[in-house]
Design a protein around this motif. Sequence first.
Motif, PDB file in Angstrom:
ATOM      1  N   GLN A 252       0.820  -1.209   0.000  1.00  7.66           N
ATOM      2  CA  GLN A 252       0.000   0.000   0.000  1.00  7.66           C
ATOM      3  C   GLN A 252       0.859   1.265   0.000  1.00  7.66           C
ATOM      4  N   MET A 253       1.954   1.247   0.738  1.00 10.00           N
ATOM      5  CA  MET A 253       2.853   2.402   0.748  1.00 10.00           C
ATOM      6  C   MET A 253       3.444   2.658  -0.630  1.00 10.00           C
ATOM      7  N   LYS A 254       3.734   1.584  -1.340  1.00  8.58           N
ATOM      8  CA  LYS A 254       4.293   1.709  -2.689  1.00  8.58           C
ATOM      9  C   LYS A 254       3.280   2.382  -3.614  1.00  8.58           C
ATOM     10  N   ILE A 255       2.014   2.014  -3.483  1.00 11.47           N
ATOM     11  CA  ILE A 255       0.956   2.608  -4.303  1.00 11.47           C
ATOM     12  C   ILE A 255       0.775   4.095  -3.973  1.00 11.47           C
ATOM     13  N   TRP A 256       0.833   4.414  -2.696  1.00 10.34           N
ATOM     14  CA  TRP A 256       0.557   5.782  -2.256  1.00 10.34           C
ATOM     15  C   TRP A 256       1.739   6.733  -2.419  1.00 10.34           C
ATOM     16  N   TYR A 257       2.955   6.293  -2.052  1.00  8.78           N
ATOM     17  CA  TYR A 257       4.052   7.260  -1.898  1.00  8.78           C
ATOM     18  C   TYR A 257       5.303   6.981  -2.724  1.00  8.78           C
ATOM     19  N   ASN A 258       5.392   5.822  -3.358  1.00  9.20           N
ATOM     20  CA  ASN A 258       6.564   5.505  -4.171  1.00  9.20           C
ATOM     21  C   ASN A 258       6.326   5.972  -5.613  1.00  9.20           C
ATOM     22  N   GLY A 259       7.308   5.773  -6.486  1.00 12.15           N
ATOM     23  CA  GLY A 259       7.072   5.995  -7.911  1.00 12.15           C
ATOM     24  C   GLY A 259       7.872   7.077  -8.576  1.00 12.15           C
ATOM     25  N   TYR A 260       8.539   7.943  -7.808  1.00 12.28           N
ATOM     26  CA  TYR A 260       9.347   8.980  -8.447  1.00 12.28           C
ATOM     27  C   TYR A 260      10.570   8.358  -9.099  1.00 12.28           C
ATOM     28  N   SER A 261      10.821   8.746 -10.343  1.00 12.44           N
ATOM     29  CA  SER A 261      11.984   8.209 -11.044  1.00 12.44           C
ATOM     30  C   SER A 261      12.549   9.256 -11.982  1.00 12.44           C
ATOM     31  N   TRP A 262      13.869   9.284 -12.060  1.00 10.97           N
ATOM     32  CA  TRP A 262      14.547  10.210 -12.977  1.00 10.97           C
ATOM     33  C   TRP A 262      15.399   9.467 -13.990  1.00 10.97           C
ATOM     34  N   ASP A 263      15.137   8.164 -14.108  1.00  8.16           N
ATOM     35  CA  ASP A 263      15.787   7.382 -15.157  1.00  8.16           C
ATOM     36  C   ASP A 263      14.877   6.290 -15.715  1.00  8.16           C
ATOM     37  N   GLY A 264      13.685   6.142 -15.144  1.00 12.35           N
ATOM     38  CA  GLY A 264      12.745   5.122 -15.613  1.00 12.35           C
ATOM     39  C   GLY A 264      12.976   3.765 -14.989  1.00 12.35           C
ATOM     40  N   GLU A 265      13.973   3.653 -14.114  1.00  6.93           N
ATOM     41  CA  GLU A 265      14.285   2.359 -13.492  1.00  6.93           C
ATOM     42  C   GLU A 265      14.313   2.458 -11.969  1.00  6.93           C
ATOM     43  N   VAL A 266      15.165   3.322 -11.447  1.00  7.36           N
ATOM     44  CA  VAL A 266      15.249   3.511  -9.997  1.00  7.36           C
ATOM     45  C   VAL A 266      14.052   4.338  -9.532  1.00  7.36           C
ATOM     46  N   ARG A 267      13.324   3.827  -8.546  1.00  2.00           N
ATOM     47  CA  ARG A 267      12.142   4.538  -8.048  1.00  2.00           C
ATOM     48  C   ARG A 267      12.329   4.848  -6.560  1.00  2.00           C
ATOM     49  N   VAL A 268      11.885   6.025  -6.175  1.00  2.00           N
ATOM     50  CA  VAL A 268      12.057   6.451  -4.783  1.00  2.00           C
ATOM     51  C   VAL A 268      10.746   6.951  -4.202  1.00  2.00           C
ATOM     52  N   TYR A 269      10.688   6.900  -2.878  1.00  2.00           N
ATOM     53  CA  TYR A 269       9.556   7.433  -2.130  1.00  2.00           C
ATOM     54  C   TYR A 269       9.790   8.918  -1.867  1.00  2.00           C
ATOM     55  N   ASN A 270       8.725   9.693  -1.950  1.00  2.00           N
ATOM     56  CA  ASN A 270       8.821  11.093  -1.562  1.00  2.00           C
ATOM     57  C   ASN A 270       8.930  11.170  -0.041  1.00  2.00           C
ATOM     58  N   PRO A 271       9.967  11.837   0.487  1.00  2.00           N
ATOM     59  CA  PRO A 271      10.159  11.876   1.946  1.00  2.00           C
ATOM     60  C   PRO A 271       8.987  12.485   2.704  1.00  2.00           C
ATOM     61  N   PHE A 272       8.367  13.524   2.134  1.00  2.00           N
ATOM     62  CA  PHE A 272       7.312  14.241   2.850  1.00  2.00           C
ATOM     63  C   PHE A 272       6.117  13.334   3.140  1.00  2.00           C
TER      64      PHE A 272
END
Length: 515
Positions: A252-272
């Motif tokens: 659920q956390m992945k659906i809500w807060y993950n997904g930012y990517s600046w290369d199309g592969e590595v994905r990060v959670y927004n800290p806020f």
Amino acid sequence: MKNLPIGIQTLTEIRELNGIYVDKTKILHKLIATGKYYFLSRPRRAGKSLLISTFKELFKGNKTVFKDLWIEPHWDWAQTSPVIHLSFDAMDYQTQSLGDALTNALNHHAKDYGIRLKTKGFKQRFEELLIALSKKHGRVVLLIDEYDKPIIDYLESTKIEQAKANRDTLRDFYGILKNSDAHLRFVFITGISKFSKVSLFSHLNNLEDITIGRSFAALTGYTQEELESYFAEHLEAAAKTLNISLEELLEQMKIWYNGYSWDGEVRVYNPFGTLNFLKKQEFHNYWMATGNPRFLMEQMKKQTHFNVENISVNSIIFEKFDIENIEIISLMFQTGYLTIKERDPRPSHYILDYPNKEVRESMYQFLMDDLAPSIYRKDTGRVMLDLNEAFLTKNLKKVRKILESILADLPVEAYMKQTEGLYHGLVHILFNYLGVFIQSEVHSSQGHADSVVETPTDVFLFEFKFNKTADAALIQIEENDYAGKYRASGKAITAIGVNFNAEVRGIDDWKEKMI
């Protein structure tokens, strides 16, 4: 259990308060060892300020705050440098001119290092400070956070002249860096956008933009591995409070807060969003609290550009743009509403989309409130629940009534201009927001019906026309076989043709047909 550093943007405070610091120092060491001039674009609340603070303490030689971090044994703590740290987020350029705010900031740094500036004007003082500092203490480390904030803050049409004036001031200020190489050891600049007509990019041709690409994709934000490692105790506590398994919590956390990517592969959670969730232990949209992007809403309405999901763009869209020619997709990417979903098979092309449920919901909420304020007054959530119930019970009369009530709230000028895009845009937002709010499966893309709502028992295919007929819409659905991909589902399929009419300011023709 270590504390969650919500709202804390300085490394020293995080360490002093026994807060969780996700160690990025190995990446910082690589940056310092392999280059000198860097630019990084990231959205607000993504961790840029903490990054700048970490650089600052590193060059000042504050070894104690790096205890047990990767860089502690890998750094020469005896080699310190004078640091000029300019944070435009902390500058008061609202009650005084930007030039005066810059002058005050430079004076503050000069006083800290025991230097008395003699020149007048922020340009001259900036140059004098760089020269004096390098002579007295060695080459200078220049850290600039939110370099473009004085422009971003005034992008609304009623404030655009101030944005232009601030842009000119910044052009003069950053122009000093062109001939200052001998006085600088390291330069790191963060911001949201790459504005042209700001000499930062035209004069500093050795400025390396590390925004896009694999090497520094995890420089800000939390990777999945970092989340599970650094926040393990908080994750277990949240799972216990919500009475779900750790695996379900992470999903659920992945659906809500993950997904930012600046290369199309590595994905990060927004800290806020991540930190707020772990603190409050409630799945909620925290992105809304970062502020209403009025200028973005204004541009989307002006360009009637609302369907921005899963779009393919050329990499040139990530480059600089100007106040007089704002590219809406570029702006949405840079402000964090869109991110790189994947690499397009074509060279130098990317697929962009909303990064996660939190941001997608925020955008739909902002747009709904802006385009149809009566919905906001009635409670958007209640309207979405009513719409969902109408689809689940196959009550298409109620669906039409809800649509008509929303369309009736559109401004008069929208009807006078007879803008088909505004009608389509509002309906697109409504149906897609329904998908986010209720987790229904809602589709809308080229080559398909304008909107498709799929429930456990039914598929509803919508085609919208403007000043035509509902029959024309139904014909299009049949001729293009929009129902084809849903026949194997075994669900009942209903085609719905809708025509908007400028004279009646709403829907004047609605027809349904079972397929």
